[in-house]
Design an enzyme around this catalytic site. Structure first.
Site: not given
Ligand code: ZN
Length: 312
Positions: A208, A241, A257
């Site tokens: 990720h 975040c 991302n």
């Molecule tokens: Zn993330």
């Protein structure tokens, strides 16, 4: 040896949208999720059962789950922060297939994110996983700041492995290693995944990556080289975040991302299947671009897919 095929979980409706300040109407989220599934996405993190005051954008989690109509092939995942979140999600048990639980590898990030030490998070997550498994749900555990912490810097890979093992013992079949603020580099990714794989026999390891510093695809390639066949990404490079401690606001840098469009394009051009129709994925992203009224970050959204023309 590169794989023929990889799994890609689209996390935009959760990791992407949670950072958007303007409330996105539920109907828009539902239409997007259905478009993503129609594009061939078979793993989809649809929403999160967090407290509405912590992340107002995802306060409609139940409405979204109730409304989406998806093919059986799609495995719907929800992010669960604690037992109260699980209680709320279980009201709609037949509307999703997987839960994603999370903690940070670094103490400071964990405290600033969920206001408790990592050990307490691990205890809470273990209870959530036990209960979710009893309901027949597949469990994924995500370790945030696995490659570096914006507050503490270096994170000990042995500590990450220890937490991952604890999550597997608790019942997680899949562990996602999160580069939450885009600190990972390809050499690090290439050396850490084999090490973690050795410590976690039988578990699915997922990469990720955030593209905060433009290294998302380079890290994805390094992960492929290291044997990783499971990835998470967000359409349009959305993401961030949010942290709940108002005394320590998150750094005002975008931490999106790695873009699903860019990752899918790279994989397909390399001959690696994802099952996703890139053209239809772009249609889904463009609909969100119109809704948010700004261009999204994916390069392939701007440039379009690679097309090979014969030259005379
Ligand atoms: Zn993330």
């Amino acid at each position: 040896m590169l794989p023929d095929r990889v799994h890609l979980r689209e996390v935009g409706p959760r990791d992407g949208f949670q950072n958007e300040p303007e409330t996105i109407p539920t109907a828009v989220k539902v239409a997007l999720i259905e478009r993503l599934a129609a594009a061939g996405v078979t793993r989809l993190e649809a929403t999160s059962f967090v407290r509405a005051d912590a992340i107002p954008q995802l306060a409609d989690a139940a409405e979204v789950l109730r409304a989406i109509r998806l093919p059986d092939a799609v495995s719907v995942s929800v992010l669960i922060p604690n037992e109260r979140g699980l209680d709320a999600a279980l009201q709609l048990r037949d509307r999703f297939d997987e839960v994603n639980v999370f903690l940070s590898a670094s103490e400071t990030h964990n405290r600033r994110n969920v206001n408790r030490p990592v050990a307490d998070s691990l205890a809470g997550v273990t209870r959530v996983v036990e209960r979710a498994r009893a309901e027949g749900l597949r469990c994924q555990g995500t370790i945030a700041t696995a490659f570096g912490c914006p507050y503490e810097g270096r994170v000990d890979p042995a500590r990450v492995a220890e937490l991952a093992e604890a999550l597997v013992v608790a019942g997680c079949e899949e562990i996602a290693f999160g580069d939450t603020t885009g600190m990972a580099n390809p050499a690090q990714v290439r050396s850490l995944f084999p090490r973690w794989a050795q410590a976690l026999p039988g578990a699915e390891l997922t990469a990720h990556f955030h593209n905060t510093r433009g290294q998302g695809l380079a890290n994805a390639l390094a992960a492929l080289d290291a044997g990783v066949t499971s990835f998470e990404a967000s359409f349009g490079e959305l993401g961030g975040c949010p942290e709940s401690d108002p005394a320590h606001p998150p750094p005002r840098i975008p931490t999106g991302n790695v873009a699903s469009e860019d990752l899918v394009s790279m994989l397909h051009e390399m001959g690696i299947e994802t099952g996703i129709d890139l053209g239809r994925l772009l249609v889904a992203s463009r609909s969100v671009q119109e809704q948010l009224g700004r261009p999204l970050g994916a390069h392939v959204l701007t440039a379009g897919p690679v097309e090979w023309h014969a030259h005379a």
